[in-house]
Design a protein around this motif. Structure first.
Motif, mmCIF file in Angstrom:
data_model
loop_
_atom_site.group_PDB
_atom_site.id
_atom_site.type_symbol
_atom_site.label_atom_id
_atom_site.label_comp_id
_atom_site.label_asym_id
_atom_site.label_seq_id
_atom_site.Cartn_x
_atom_site.Cartn_y
_atom_site.Cartn_z
ATOM 1 N N PHE A 96 -18.673 -0.350 0.252
ATOM 2 C CA PHE A 96 -17.576 0.325 0.385
ATOM 3 C C PHE A 96 -16.274 -0.406 0.146
ATOM 4 N N GLN A 97 -15.027 0.016 0.181
ATOM 5 C CA GLN A 97 -13.778 -0.544 -0.409
ATOM 6 C C GLN A 97 -13.432 -1.853 0.361
ATOM 7 N N ASP A 98 -13.691 -1.786 1.587
ATOM 8 C CA ASP A 98 -13.193 -3.146 2.118
ATOM 9 C C ASP A 98 -14.293 -4.285 2.237
ATOM 10 N N CYS A 99 -14.372 -5.141 1.220
ATOM 11 C CA CYS A 99 -15.410 -6.123 1.415
ATOM 12 C C CYS A 99 -15.570 -7.104 2.447
ATOM 13 N N GLU A 178 -14.704 3.635 -3.119
ATOM 14 C CA GLU A 178 -13.606 2.983 -3.635
ATOM 15 C C GLU A 178 -14.178 1.591 -3.614
ATOM 16 N N ALA A 179 -15.183 1.391 -4.267
ATOM 17 C CA ALA A 179 -15.792 -0.217 -4.253
ATOM 18 C C ALA A 179 -14.943 -1.217 -4.882
ATOM 19 N N VAL A 180 -13.941 -0.733 -5.640
ATOM 20 C CA VAL A 180 -13.355 -1.662 -6.692
ATOM 21 C C VAL A 180 -11.905 -1.661 -6.312
ATOM 22 N N VAL A 187 -10.096 -8.318 -11.850
ATOM 23 C CA VAL A 187 -11.034 -8.437 -11.179
ATOM 24 C C VAL A 187 -12.004 -6.901 -11.035
ATOM 25 N N GLN A 188 -11.115 -5.861 -11.040
ATOM 26 C CA GLN A 188 -11.852 -4.411 -11.079
ATOM 27 C C GLN A 188 -12.525 -4.301 -12.405
#
Ligand code: ADP
Ligand code: ADP
Length: 244
Positions: A96-99, A178-180, A187-188
């Motif tokens: 997920f997006q929010d690591c 939206e993993a990055v 960083v993306q």
């Protein structure tokens, strides 16, 4: 046989307001069909609220469609025996997006990565440590990070940890929601490179959910465009994207 086959799925949510009257529902996903082949990346783009995450959640079994069917490795996702469900969870992972909220802040990095492995294999502490160390190296982090805690890592490092956990059981498909997207652009690019390398090495398939056309152009083999719950465009050759 395609790895993932979605046939005419729809999902509505109740609208929690009296303005439009009781019982009215929002059509988050409308009659969507698509296929995803082994070892390929399908980009799923669309503006916020177009239904991308809802579609991802149905594939992950986190939401149940009102209509339609989803087949993973030829098996209907919603008609699986318990044993098959366990097998499915092994083959189907998510980042997920929010690591930070994807991990338990009280667990060490080593334990976070080992969590899925523990559900499937009986390893001695030494074997587990070796596996976790190898996984950390695979995602470009030094094994010494296994004794740290999530708050001690940067967002990019922690997303690498989430990726290590996702690949720990050698899945066939990873849903990247939206993993990055919340990482800074430099960083993306690094994380996208890592994902591209892992895809090649392990023949991984991705459902790459994003609103970033540039990232999708880099990663995806095929592209689906969602708008108001529907797939309005399907490009089987991403190079056609230049013509959009
Ligand atoms: P995204 O950028 O993925 O669209 P959102 O901010 O729309 O994220 O949604 C964040 C979370 O809240 C998601 O898990 C989504 O399913 C949930 N959500 C979105 N809209 C609603 C809503 N109207 N009611 C309840 N939950 C919602
Ligand atoms: P996207 O990922 O493309 O931003 P979502 O799948 O998160 O879109 O949301 C699609 C629509 O469904 C949005 O209008 C959103 O507010 C709504 N929605 C998503 N999750 C929920 C939920 N749990 N409850 C109610 N509405 C939701």
């Amino acid at each position: 046989m395609s790895l993932l086959e979605i046939k005419g799925i729809s999902k509505t949510y109740p609208i929690e307001t009296t303005l439009w009257g009781k019982g009215k529902r929002l059509e988050a996903v409308k009659n969507v069909s698509l296929t995803l082949h082994e070892g390929t990346c399908l980009g799923l783009v669309g503006e916020s609220g177009s239904g991308k995450s809802t579609l991802g959640k149905m594939i992950l079994g986190l939401e149940r469609p009102d209509q339609g069917e989803i087949f993973f490795q030829g098996k209907n996702l919603f008609q699986l025996a318990a044993k098959e469900q366990k097998e499915l969870r092994q083959n189907l992972q998510v980042v997920f997006q929010d690591c930070y909220s994807s991990v338990n802040p009280r667990l060490s990095i080593g334990n976070i990565i080992a969590e899925p492995i523990k559900n499937y294999e009986k390893l001695t502490p030494a074997e587990e440590k070796k596996r976790v160390g190898e996984l950390l190296e695979k995602v470009g982090l030094s094994p010494g990070n296994m004794d740290k805690y999530p708050h001690q890592l940067s967002g990019g490092q922690l997303q690498r940890v989430n990726i290590a956990r996702a690949i720990a059981l050698h899945p066939k498909l990873i849903v990247l929601d939206e993993a990055v997207s919340s990482l800074d652009v430099f960083v993306q690019a690094q994380i996208l490179d890592l994902l591209a390398d892992l895809k090649k090495e392990f023949q991984l398939a991705y459902l790459f959910i994003t609103h970033d056309l540039q990232a999708v152009h880099y990663m995806a083999d095929r592209l689906a465009v969602m708008y108001k719950g529907q797939i309005i465009e399907m490009l089987d050759d991403i190079k056609q994207l230049n013509q959009l």
